[in-house]
Motif scaffolding. Structure first.
Motif, PDB file in Angstrom:
ATOM      1  N   GLY A  16     -32.462 -82.025 -52.088  1.00  0.00           N
ATOM      2  CA  GLY A  16     -31.113 -81.604 -52.456  1.00  0.00           C
ATOM      3  C   GLY A  16     -30.088 -82.693 -52.204  1.00  0.00           C
ATOM      4  O   GLY A  16     -29.156 -82.887 -53.000  1.00  0.00           O
ATOM      5  N   MET A  17     -30.270 -83.436 -51.103  1.00  0.00           N
ATOM      6  CA  MET A  17     -29.337 -84.513 -50.771  1.00  0.00           C
ATOM      7  C   MET A  17     -29.364 -85.619 -51.824  1.00  0.00           C
ATOM      8  O   MET A  17     -28.351 -86.274 -52.079  1.00  0.00           O
ATOM      9  CB  MET A  17     -29.680 -85.090 -49.404  1.00  0.00           C
ATOM     10  N   VAL A  51     -26.903 -84.770 -54.522  1.00  0.00           N
ATOM     11  CA  VAL A  51     -25.523 -84.879 -54.047  1.00  0.00           C
ATOM     12  C   VAL A  51     -25.096 -86.341 -53.965  1.00  0.00           C
ATOM     13  O   VAL A  51     -24.018 -86.722 -54.439  1.00  0.00           O
ATOM     14  CB  VAL A  51     -25.374 -84.191 -52.672  1.00  0.00           C
ATOM     15  N   ASP A  87     -23.518 -84.383 -48.126  1.00  0.00           N
ATOM     16  CA  ASP A  87     -23.617 -82.996 -47.651  1.00  0.00           C
ATOM     17  C   ASP A  87     -24.078 -83.005 -46.202  1.00  0.00           C
ATOM     18  O   ASP A  87     -25.256 -83.198 -45.911  1.00  0.00           O
ATOM     19  CB  ASP A  87     -24.587 -82.193 -48.516  1.00  0.00           C
ATOM     20  N   VAL A 108     -26.439 -79.495 -44.306  1.00  0.00           N
ATOM     21  CA  VAL A 108     -27.810 -79.050 -44.555  1.00  0.00           C
ATOM     22  C   VAL A 108     -28.578 -78.757 -43.267  1.00  0.00           C
ATOM     23  O   VAL A 108     -29.437 -77.878 -43.245  1.00  0.00           O
ATOM     24  CB  VAL A 108     -28.582 -80.078 -45.412  1.00  0.00           C
ATOM     25  N   THR A 163     -18.049 -80.642 -46.166  1.00  0.00           N
ATOM     26  CA  THR A 163     -19.387 -80.333 -45.649  1.00  0.00           C
ATOM     27  C   THR A 163     -19.446 -80.420 -44.133  1.00  0.00           C
ATOM     28  O   THR A 163     -20.300 -79.788 -43.516  1.00  0.00           O
ATOM     29  CB  THR A 163     -20.434 -81.264 -46.273  1.00  0.00           C
ATOM     30  N   TYR A 181     -24.086 -79.141 -55.143  1.00  0.00           N
ATOM     31  CA  TYR A 181     -23.904 -78.592 -53.791  1.00  0.00           C
ATOM     32  C   TYR A 181     -24.608 -77.246 -53.649  1.00  0.00           C
ATOM     33  O   TYR A 181     -25.115 -76.924 -52.563  1.00  0.00           O
ATOM     34  CB  TYR A 181     -22.420 -78.490 -53.447  1.00  0.00           C
ATOM     35  N   SER A 191     -28.277 -78.238 -53.158  1.00  0.00           N
ATOM     36  CA  SER A 191     -28.527 -78.776 -51.819  1.00  0.00           C
ATOM     37  C   SER A 191     -28.541 -77.666 -50.768  1.00  0.00           C
ATOM     38  O   SER A 191     -29.448 -77.598 -49.922  1.00  0.00           O
ATOM     39  CB  SER A 191     -27.462 -79.816 -51.475  1.00  0.00           C
ATOM     40  N   GLU A 237     -29.417 -83.409 -41.030  1.00  0.00           N
ATOM     41  CA  GLU A 237     -28.650 -83.943 -42.156  1.00  0.00           C
ATOM     42  C   GLU A 237     -28.682 -85.478 -42.158  1.00  0.00           C
ATOM     43  O   GLU A 237     -28.744 -86.105 -43.229  1.00  0.00           O
ATOM     44  CB  GLU A 237     -27.196 -83.454 -42.117  1.00  0.00           C
TER      45      GLU A 237
END
Length: 339
Positions: free
Chosen positions: A78-79, A82, A89, A92, A145, A234, A237, A264
């Motif tokens: 997911g990162m 982003v 982000d 997470v 975030t 987002y 993520s 994260e």
């Protein structure tokens, strides 16, 4: 008027073919190093570790590396999307812990379906709010975030009476089998990475993500859905982070409130080591997978050879390695811009 006066003026000479070829070659080489450097480093590390250690290439050690890092892959996946847009982000890690608690609570209160749907729904809503604040309100992703990190951790504490309540996954639950063993979580992660690679390279959404990170103003002028794409990355993520937490609770058999701290940073490091530029616009899902494995192998080797120094030495090596990678990316980017 003489015939010579009617002749068109000669065009300015461009670079000679012989001079342009080395520049093009350097640019291609820099691009390959940026995209596949992590894979080359990974192969070299595995080869050296296998040649110098009898325990590293064993099946139990390889299974441990893959199983213990399966959930970090989802955070890094997911990162990747982003960071490709030029965002970040930081929430997470907290969403990972929150997803674990929600998954364990759902399995205890309503069974497998609630254990899966509840963390995914909360993660999607959380990501939507963060995406809207970034895209519509124009707030900085770092601030949004960071607030999400603190908010998710606070909600987690509220749901568990500040850690006093631990929700357990019933032993016979089908949800428990999703995290059992090594290969079930790994296969889930591999399938999601394959879907992520297709999403990034074969869809309009993926092309928009890359274009947005390359030049947001140009993407807007081209009529691309910039705001919607920001929201979606987002959402992706946060949902993947919550799903990773749910799978982690299935593996552990409970919702642990203290996990996810610093995850994260591990996800960001994996993405950057995998060749995705922090400024956005260039990167790949496959590179991120290599980046996660590079860090996992480093941790494994440190535990094997330098276990007496503890986790502080691991963090030092990770920081130094990340600094070297970012420096290399900067130099490669300058090389490509110069050419």
């Amino acid at each position: 008027m003489s015939p010579s006066a009617l002749r068109p003026a000669p065009l300015p000479a461009g670079p000679a073919p012989d001079a342009a070829q080395p520049a093009a070659l350097r640019e291609r080489l820099a691009s390959h190093i940026q995209r596949r450097g992590a894979l080359v480093v990974l192969v070299l590390m595995v080869a050296i570790a296998s040649a110098t250690s009898d325990t590293f290439p064993t099946w139990s050690n390889i299974s441990s590396i893959l199983g213990n890092n399966a959930f970090v892959w989802l955070l890094a996946l997911g990162m990747t999307f982003v960071i490709l847009t030029g965002g970040i982000d930081l929430s997470v890690g907290s969403l990972y812990a929150l997803g674990g608690v929600l998954g364990a609570y759902g399995a205890h209160a309503g069974g497998t379906w609630l254990a899966i749907v509840l963390p995914l729904a909360v993660g999607a809503v959380w990501g939507s709010v963060q995406g809207l604040l970034v895209s519509r309100a124009g707030m900085a992703p770092f601030i949004v975030t960071l607030a999400g990190l603190l908010g998710a951790r606070g909600l987690l504490q509220a749901l568990t009476d500040e850690g006093a309540t631990t929700y357990l996954v019933p032993p016979g639950s089908a949800f428990r089998h999703l995290g059992a063993g090594t290969w079930t979580p790994v296969l889930i992660v591999v399938a999601l990475f394959a879907l992520g690679a297709l999403l990034l390279t074969r869809t309009r959404f993926g092309a928009t993500v890359t274009a947005l990170g390359g030049n947001e103003s140009a993407a807007t002028l081209m009529g691309l859905p910039v705001a919607r794409t920001k929201v979606l990355v987002y959402v992706l993520s946060a949902t993947l982070a919550s799903a990773a937490g749910a799978l982690g609770s299935a593996r552990l058999g409970s919702g642990v409130t203290t996990i996810g701290v610093g995850y994260e940073l591990t996800a960001i490091a994996s993405v950057v080591i995998g060749g995705t530029l922090l400024t956005g616009g260039s990167g790949s899902v496959g590179g991120t997978a290599s980046g996660v494995l590079v860090l996992a192998v480093i941790h494994n080797l440190i535990d094997h050879y330098f276990s007496q120094y503890g986790s502080a030495f691991t963090d030092t090596v990770n920081g130094a390695f990340l600094a070297v990678v970012v420096l290399a990316q900067t130099l490669l980017s300058r090389t490509r811009q110069t050419d």
